[in-house]
Design a protein around this motif. Sequence first.
Motif, PDB file in Angstrom:
ATOM      1  N   HIS A 165       0.787  -1.238   0.000  1.00 24.56           N
ATOM      2  CA  HIS A 165       0.000   0.000   0.000  1.00 24.56           C
ATOM      3  C   HIS A 165       0.817   1.286   0.000  1.00 24.56           C
ATOM      4  N   ASP A 204      -4.584  -0.646   7.937  1.00 21.11           N
ATOM      5  CA  ASP A 204      -3.193  -0.668   8.395  1.00 21.11           C
ATOM      6  C   ASP A 204      -2.935   0.616   9.198  1.00 21.11           C
ATOM      7  N   VAL A 205      -2.045   0.531  10.184  1.00 21.93           N
ATOM      8  CA  VAL A 205      -1.815   1.692  11.055  1.00 21.93           C
ATOM      9  C   VAL A 205      -1.090   2.820  10.326  1.00 21.93           C
ATOM     10  N   HIS A 206      -0.501   2.500   9.170  1.00 22.88           N
ATOM     11  CA  HIS A 206       0.159   3.511   8.349  1.00 22.88           C
ATOM     12  C   HIS A 206      -0.746   3.903   7.183  1.00 22.88           C
ATOM     13  N   ASP A 225      -0.949  -3.902  12.158  1.00 23.94           N
ATOM     14  CA  ASP A 225       0.048  -3.209  12.975  1.00 23.94           C
ATOM     15  C   ASP A 225      -0.562  -2.118  13.865  1.00 23.94           C
ATOM     16  N   GLY A 239       0.653  -4.726   6.710  1.00 27.05           N
ATOM     17  CA  GLY A 239       1.610  -4.813   7.802  1.00 27.05           C
ATOM     18  C   GLY A 239       1.144  -5.697   8.952  1.00 27.05           C
ATOM     19  N   TYR A 255       3.585  -6.558  12.758  1.00 30.82           N
ATOM     20  CA  TYR A 255       4.985  -6.872  13.019  1.00 30.82           C
ATOM     21  C   TYR A 255       5.249  -7.544  14.358  1.00 30.82           C
TER      22      TYR A 255
HETATM   23 ZN   LIG Z   1       1.709  -0.583   8.353  1.00 28.57          ZN
END
Ligand SMILES: [Zn+2]
Length: 309
Positions: free
Chosen positions: A124, A162-164, A246, A288, A290
Amino acid sequence: MATLYVTHHACIDHDTGDFHPECGDRLRAVQRILEAEDFMLLHRQDAPAVTDEQLLRVHPRDYIDRIFRTIPEDGHRHLDGDTLVSPGSGEAARRSAGGVVVAVDAILRGEVNNAFVAGRPPGHHAETARAMGFCLFNNVAVGAQHARAVYGLERIAVFDWDVHHGNGTQDIFQADPGLFYASTHEAGNYPNTGFPQERGVADNIVNCPLQPGATGDAFRAAVDQTIEPAMRAFRPQLVIISAGFDGHAHDPLSHMRLQVADFVWATQRMMAVADDCCEGRLISVLEGGYDLPSLAGCVHAHVRTLMGV
Ligand SMILES: [Zn+2]
């Protein structure tokens, strides 16, 4: 309800070095959990290699050539500070994108209701002509453009939890009113894009940044109040989740505090949108995540939810 699981062992061979969070052990953890007895009813398929024709719907020829030219015969080469390639990366990147393509095929031919695609590298952050943030090709965009080119779909929606922020998917989607991209992400975290005022050409981009430390309450409120209504108004013919895990409370790359139950809830919300708009057609694509035990736990619950059990 039939759910397809797509992966490929070659995606483990994208070697990012000894201390990189986006490592092959992530995919090993996902593959191991989906071998459990709970998942006997999953349909399973190996991810094929994406073709150049399929990649060219998203990325220009000189970019694709540059990525494959960069891949070394041994060791590693950097594309940016944290995005690197090794001898296995070309094959992995082709399988990672090809997995989304084959999931599109299975769903639009009516063979399964929904699918979970577990490949790596993730996608992404990959923009039209820029690799970054561990990503080489934008896997969900390749799948979305395949659905349009081959099956004639006109409206495809992605929710990226996703956290990003998925700057790459937004970059590829923002000028195209037939593509919708919504994201929840941690404000101030990498890549520091995804502000609410970034709305695309047709309000087809919806960004809901959340504060560091945010819990499931804030996440669920963003989905309930902003993302789900916008997505329903768009009337997607296919729903894609950019499923990064994540945002989990134990993840080392974020300060959000989501729990497994929040991902299950969001999965159910997206399944409801898909049920109401497009006969349940939904593809979830791993991004993600992790902390390996949390990643495995989230994937376990997420895929069980997709299976309707
Ligand atoms: Zn991420």
